[in-house]
Design an enzyme around this catalytic site. Sequence first.
Site, PDB file in Angstrom:
ATOM      1  N   TRP A  75       0.831  -1.208   0.000  1.00 61.15           N
ATOM      2  CA  TRP A  75       0.000   0.000   0.000  1.00 61.15           C
ATOM      3  C   TRP A  75       0.853   1.240   0.000  1.00 61.15           C
ATOM      4  O   TRP A  75       0.491   2.256  -0.620  1.00 61.15           O
ATOM      5  CB  TRP A  75      -0.956  -0.032   1.197  1.00 61.15           C
ATOM      6  N   ASP A  76       2.006   1.200   0.674  1.00 62.54           N
ATOM      7  CA  ASP A  76       2.943   2.321   0.596  1.00 62.54           C
ATOM      8  C   ASP A  76       3.405   2.547  -0.837  1.00 62.54           C
ATOM      9  O   ASP A  76       3.488   3.683  -1.307  1.00 62.54           O
ATOM     10  CB  ASP A  76       4.162   2.059   1.492  1.00 62.54           C
ATOM     11  N   CYS A  77       3.751   1.458  -1.520  1.00 64.95           N
ATOM     12  CA  CYS A  77       4.243   1.587  -2.896  1.00 64.95           C
ATOM     13  C   CYS A  77       3.169   2.158  -3.809  1.00 64.95           C
ATOM     14  O   CYS A  77       3.433   3.030  -4.649  1.00 64.95           O
ATOM     15  CB  CYS A  77       4.714   0.226  -3.416  1.00 64.95           C
TER      16      CYS A  77
END
Length: 404
Positions: A163-165
């Site tokens: 989700w960060d990416c």
Amino acid sequence: MMGVLKGMRVVEGSAFVAIPLAGMTLAQMGADVIRFDRLEGGLDYTRWPVTQDGRSLFWAGLNKGKRSIAIDMKNPRGRELITEIICAPGEDAGLFLTNLRVRGWMDYETLSTHRPDLVMVSLLGDRHGRPAVDYTVNPSVGFPDATGPEGSTDPVAHVLPAWDCIAGNMAVSGLLAAERHRLRTGAGQSVELTLKDVAAAMLGNLGIIGEVAVNGVDRPKGGNALYGAYGQDFVCADGERVMVIGLTERQWRGLLKVTGMADRMAALELELGESLSDEGARWRHRARITQVLAPWFASRAPAEFAEAFEAAGITWSTFRSFARAVREDPDLSPENPLFSELDQPGIGRYAVPGSPFSFSAEGREPPVPAPALGQHTEEILADVVRLPEGEIGRLFDEGIVKGA
């Protein structure tokens, strides 16, 4: 630096993955990205993995090509300087990326009084204002419960901060969209997204919410099988493990042709009373299909079938550890134009990726090292804030700013 975004200036106040990734992505496309940090470095300045002497390979990896200024953010003059950097004049400036939630001086309402056309992209944890990271968002939306060996009841957290990416690249999209709007209308705006909303949106986009709401299905663990079609891992004669995919009809037919199992699968279809040309049928009967194929792989090493698989266009790969992948895979080396051998100050020389984009009008830009903390403090104060030399000297003497 050249690139399609040459001339654009973006200021970044960040920590950890998503927003540093967004800033680096823009920098690798030619933008002048200025990252500001505390005098001692940001929250991610010593984030693992680190070298034996404590230098963060993580920080070096996510800050390539940026300029760095180190400022005492508790000092009122330091806060003024950050505001001046964010809101510096110029039609290609006034762009701010952050995941630092700071009310009273670094929020959109305050900053936009200094520059009304400011574009500010903020990444939050969740819509209620709570903090979140991948390792909390993922359990909350259900992926760990669907990950792991069939029959297991233990959740499996993923080591990739997915989700960060995704959020990092969505932050880039949001900033470029708002900047385009500003070019057409002259108006700035605040753009907000949250890490959990990124995950929640993908849960819906991938049909998982519909699977629960419409079908009443809580997806079970499938081990290493490819959900909804056929894809399975096999142990080969030499102990190697390979992943083989039969998602499309072409992939499926190619796999049967090379393994010589077309007749066996036809017999299985008669037994099941169902055609395996349907990908859903391949998922439902994956265990029976694997029983047929497993002996073929168990009697061969990958070297014995690799050439035939490649010639037939079969989608497959060998399982590797990170270390083995770096040693063996030319796509993770300078043989791939994405990578260059780079000297990262304080760390050493190793293969580093540039931008995955290849723009036909620009060519591929080689990666640029991450800066040392505060490496560009003096030049940013001079060419962005336009401070005279004497005042810059006083800021250093008073400990409000710091160089490398």
